[in-house]
Design a protein around this motif. Sequence first.
Motif, mmCIF file in Angstrom:
data_model
loop_
_atom_site.group_PDB
_atom_site.id
_atom_site.type_symbol
_atom_site.label_atom_id
_atom_site.label_comp_id
_atom_site.label_asym_id
_atom_site.label_seq_id
_atom_site.Cartn_x
_atom_site.Cartn_y
_atom_site.Cartn_z
ATOM 1 N N ASN A 191 -24.443 4.596 -9.858
ATOM 2 C CA ASN A 191 -23.656 5.231 -10.332
ATOM 3 C C ASN A 191 -22.419 6.062 -10.110
ATOM 4 O OD1 ASN A 191 -24.711 7.833 -9.369
ATOM 5 N ND2 ASN A 191 -26.007 8.090 -11.430
ATOM 6 N N MET A 192 -22.375 6.143 -8.737
ATOM 7 C CA MET A 192 -20.993 6.739 -8.276
ATOM 8 C C MET A 192 -20.092 5.743 -7.711
ATOM 9 S SD MET A 192 -21.463 9.763 -8.861
ATOM 10 C CE MET A 192 -20.183 10.647 -7.873
ATOM 11 N N CYS A 193 -20.762 4.390 -7.487
ATOM 12 C CA CYS A 193 -19.513 3.339 -7.129
ATOM 13 C C CYS A 193 -18.097 3.255 -7.746
ATOM 14 C CB CYS A 193 -20.435 2.097 -7.486
ATOM 15 S SG CYS A 193 -21.397 1.545 -5.908
ATOM 16 N N ALA A 194 -18.116 3.512 -9.252
ATOM 17 C CA ALA A 194 -16.967 3.233 -9.775
ATOM 18 C C ALA A 194 -16.166 4.575 -9.393
ATOM 19 C CB ALA A 194 -17.255 3.221 -11.133
ATOM 20 N N SER A 195 -16.551 5.518 -9.214
ATOM 21 C CA SER A 195 -15.885 6.903 -8.784
ATOM 22 C C SER A 195 -15.199 6.826 -7.806
ATOM 23 C CB SER A 195 -16.527 8.066 -9.096
ATOM 24 O OG SER A 195 -16.777 8.470 -10.610
ATOM 25 N N TYR A 196 -16.208 6.275 -6.727
ATOM 26 C CA TYR A 196 -15.680 5.963 -4.808
ATOM 27 C C TYR A 196 -14.497 5.170 -4.932
ATOM 28 C CZ TYR A 196 -18.939 8.442 -1.707
ATOM 29 O OH TYR A 196 -19.551 9.237 -0.847
ATOM 30 N N CYS A 197 -14.668 3.886 -5.957
ATOM 31 C CA CYS A 197 -13.754 3.058 -5.783
ATOM 32 C C CYS A 197 -12.293 3.543 -6.304
ATOM 33 C CB CYS A 197 -14.146 1.585 -6.564
ATOM 34 S SG CYS A 197 -15.407 0.542 -5.756
ATOM 35 N N ASP A 198 -12.345 4.509 -7.350
ATOM 36 C CA ASP A 198 -11.251 4.996 -7.844
ATOM 37 C C ASP A 198 -10.641 5.462 -6.511
ATOM 38 O OD1 ASP A 198 -11.470 4.161 -10.472
ATOM 39 O OD2 ASP A 198 -12.458 5.897 -11.116
ATOM 40 N N VAL A 199 -11.274 6.410 -6.077
ATOM 41 C CA VAL A 199 -10.690 7.051 -4.710
ATOM 42 C C VAL A 199 -10.296 6.234 -3.610
ATOM 43 C CG1 VAL A 199 -11.243 8.711 -2.787
ATOM 44 C CG2 VAL A 199 -12.127 9.122 -4.872
ATOM 45 N N ARG A 200 -10.839 5.172 -3.466
ATOM 46 C CA ARG A 200 -10.433 3.862 -2.681
ATOM 47 C C ARG A 200 -9.035 3.236 -2.928
ATOM 48 N NH1 ARG A 200 -14.462 -0.485 -0.920
ATOM 49 N NH2 ARG A 200 -13.602 -0.022 1.394
ATOM 50 N N ARG A 201 -8.974 3.043 -4.216
ATOM 51 C CA ARG A 201 -7.761 2.364 -4.562
ATOM 52 C C ARG A 201 -6.468 3.372 -4.576
ATOM 53 N NH1 ARG A 201 -11.589 0.719 -8.821
ATOM 54 N NH2 ARG A 201 -11.852 -1.798 -8.752
ATOM 55 N N ALA A 202 -6.838 4.598 -4.731
ATOM 56 C CA ALA A 202 -5.798 5.517 -4.455
ATOM 57 C C ALA A 202 -5.421 5.644 -3.209
ATOM 58 C CB ALA A 202 -5.885 7.002 -5.169
ATOM 59 N N LEU A 203 -6.284 5.752 -2.319
ATOM 60 C CA LEU A 203 -6.233 5.529 -0.909
ATOM 61 C C LEU A 203 -5.065 4.428 -0.352
ATOM 62 C CD1 LEU A 203 -9.310 7.274 0.339
ATOM 63 C CD2 LEU A 203 -6.976 8.288 0.884
ATOM 64 N N PHE A 204 -5.804 3.342 -0.804
ATOM 65 C CA PHE A 204 -5.235 1.960 -0.253
ATOM 66 C C PHE A 204 -3.766 1.689 -0.868
ATOM 67 C CE2 PHE A 204 -9.596 0.469 0.517
ATOM 68 C CZ PHE A 204 -9.677 0.732 1.907
ATOM 69 N N ASP A 205 -3.545 2.190 -2.311
ATOM 70 C CA ASP A 205 -2.225 2.068 -2.816
ATOM 71 C C ASP A 205 -1.210 3.069 -1.809
ATOM 72 O OD1 ASP A 205 -2.980 0.370 -4.718
ATOM 73 O OD2 ASP A 205 -3.191 1.699 -6.295
ATOM 74 N N GLY A 206 -1.681 4.112 -1.519
ATOM 75 C CA GLY A 206 -0.743 5.047 -0.758
ATOM 76 C C GLY A 206 -0.538 4.565 0.583
ATOM 77 N N MET A 207 -1.607 4.191 1.191
ATOM 78 C CA MET A 207 -1.398 3.556 2.516
ATOM 79 C C MET A 207 -0.530 2.278 2.544
ATOM 80 S SD MET A 207 -5.325 3.434 3.875
ATOM 81 C CE MET A 207 -6.310 4.741 4.338
ATOM 82 N N LEU A 208 -0.501 1.392 1.657
ATOM 83 C CA LEU A 208 0.221 0.299 1.493
ATOM 84 C C LEU A 208 1.690 0.606 1.211
ATOM 85 C CD1 LEU A 208 0.532 -2.832 1.563
ATOM 86 C CD2 LEU A 208 -0.083 -2.776 -0.661
ATOM 87 N N ASP A 209 2.070 1.414 0.271
ATOM 88 C CA ASP A 209 3.230 1.947 -0.113
ATOM 89 C C ASP A 209 3.928 2.824 0.905
ATOM 90 O OD1 ASP A 209 2.844 0.815 -2.632
ATOM 91 O OD2 ASP A 209 2.641 2.693 -3.651
ATOM 92 N N GLY A 210 3.059 3.536 1.720
ATOM 93 C CA GLY A 210 3.677 4.263 2.771
ATOM 94 C C GLY A 210 4.176 3.275 3.745
ATOM 95 N N LEU A 211 3.268 2.546 4.286
ATOM 96 C CA LEU A 211 3.794 1.489 5.607
ATOM 97 C C LEU A 211 4.704 0.575 4.997
ATOM 98 C CD1 LEU A 211 0.239 0.624 6.685
ATOM 99 C CD2 LEU A 211 1.658 2.005 7.889
ATOM 100 N N GLU A 212 4.822 0.048 3.849
ATOM 101 C CA GLU A 212 6.054 -0.766 3.451
ATOM 102 C C GLU A 212 7.270 0.026 3.319
ATOM 103 O OE1 GLU A 212 3.944 -4.399 0.469
ATOM 104 O OE2 GLU A 212 4.867 -2.296 -0.410
ATOM 105 N N ASN A 213 7.285 1.403 2.818
ATOM 106 C CA ASN A 213 8.612 2.255 3.055
ATOM 107 C C ASN A 213 9.001 2.199 4.311
ATOM 108 O OD1 ASN A 213 8.600 2.180 0.020
ATOM 109 N ND2 ASN A 213 7.374 4.173 -0.025
ATOM 110 N N ALA A 214 7.869 2.545 5.180
ATOM 111 C CA ALA A 214 8.393 3.024 6.594
ATOM 112 C C ALA A 214 9.095 1.691 7.186
ATOM 113 C CB ALA A 214 7.157 3.255 7.383
ATOM 114 N N ALA A 215 8.491 0.412 6.814
ATOM 115 C CA ALA A 215 9.144 -0.748 7.473
ATOM 116 C C ALA A 215 10.485 -0.816 6.722
ATOM 117 C CB ALA A 215 8.133 -1.833 7.275
ATOM 118 N N THR A 216 10.536 -0.802 5.591
ATOM 119 C CA THR A 216 11.977 -0.821 5.001
ATOM 120 C C THR A 216 13.178 -0.073 5.704
ATOM 121 O OG1 THR A 216 10.860 -1.692 2.661
ATOM 122 C CG2 THR A 216 13.320 -0.896 2.749
ATOM 123 N N ALA A 217 12.351 1.427 5.747
ATOM 124 C CA ALA A 217 13.279 2.151 6.382
ATOM 125 C C ALA A 217 13.897 1.833 7.660
ATOM 126 C CB ALA A 217 12.826 3.711 6.449
#
Length: 315
Positions: A288-314
Motif C-alpha cells: 500500500n506504500m508502493c504508489a507513494s514510493y514511486c511518486d518519490v522515485r519519479r520526482a528523483l529520476f526526473d530531476g536527475m535526468l533534467d540536471g544531467l541534460e542541462n549540464a551536457a547542454t551547458a
Amino acid sequence: MFVYKILTLNMTWLCPVKCPYCHVERKASLKDDHYLDKADLVRACKEALSLSFNEFRFSGGEPTSAGDKLFDYARTVFDITGVKPSILTSGVYINENWIRKSSGLFSSIYISVENPLHPFHEVVDVNLILKYIKEYSSEETPLRFGLTLVGPESYKNLFEIFESLYEGCGQKCWPQLTSPYLRSFVKPTKKELKALSVETQKIFRKYGAIPCYFLAFTGDKVFEKEHAYRQVANLNPDGSYEKFYSLKQLINHKKEKLNKSIKKRSTFCQNCDWKDCCSPFSEDLELNMCASYCDVRRALFDGMLDGLENAATAN
C-alpha cells in the motif's frame, strides 16, 4: 538471479545517540549493553564464507561503544573471510585516537551525518565529523558519509544541504542523502515532490551523476546487473540470526519471502509503465506504500535526468 549477500554484525544494541528514526527500538532496548561474543562472530563468519557472502559490516546499536574489542573483531573477520569489514556508526565515539587505531582494518567507515539545517538530534557535532573526514580520510582510514536522512519538509533545501556536506569535507566523498523509508516513510505532498525534483536537478547539474543519492528509492549499484537482489542478514548480539538458529535458515526464509513479494508486486504493478525495468524494493515494503514510493522515485529520476541534460547542454 544474482544475489549480493551482506552480513550485518550487530556488536550491541547499546547506543547513546538514540536517533528518533532508529529501527532498533522496535526489537530491542538501546540501553542493552550486551556485546556479541567472539565465538558467535567466528561461527557466523565461517558459515557466511561457506554461503558465499560478499560483504561484512559492523553495526548495532553503536558498534564503536565496544572500544578496542571492535578492532580485534575486525581482524577476526578478515582472518576468516579474507574480506575487510565495513562499519556503520553515528560517529559519537570517533576521535583522532580512534581513527589512528582503525588504520588498515576497515574497507569503509560509514558515519551517519545529520541534516545540518534540521538535525533529528544534536548529540554528534556535524562540523567535527566533516573535519575528521576532510583531514583523515585515506585508503588506510576510509572515512565516508553514511546516510543523511532528509524529511520531505527539507526537500526545498536539498542543494544547500548537499553542498554544505560535500564542500565541508573538502570533497573527499559524496554525501548519501535519502529520506526515511520503510516503516519510517512519510508521504510527501505534491509541493514537496516538486521541490525534490527541482533541487535534485540543481545538484546533478552542478556535480554530475551522484553515486549514492537516495539509494532506498533509486537503487543500489547491485541493481546494475539484470535480475539482481541485495540480501542483508543480521547477526544479533545474542548470537541469533533474526530468530533463526542458522544463517542458511535465514537465507532460505528471505528467499521465500522475496519470491512471494515479487509475485504480489507483479500483480499490484501490472499496469505500470516501469514494470519491466523496475528493480524490486525490500521484501518488507508494504504494497500500500508502493504508489507513494514511486511518486518519490519519479520526482528523483526526473530531476536527475533534467540536471544531467542541462549540464551536457551547458558544456
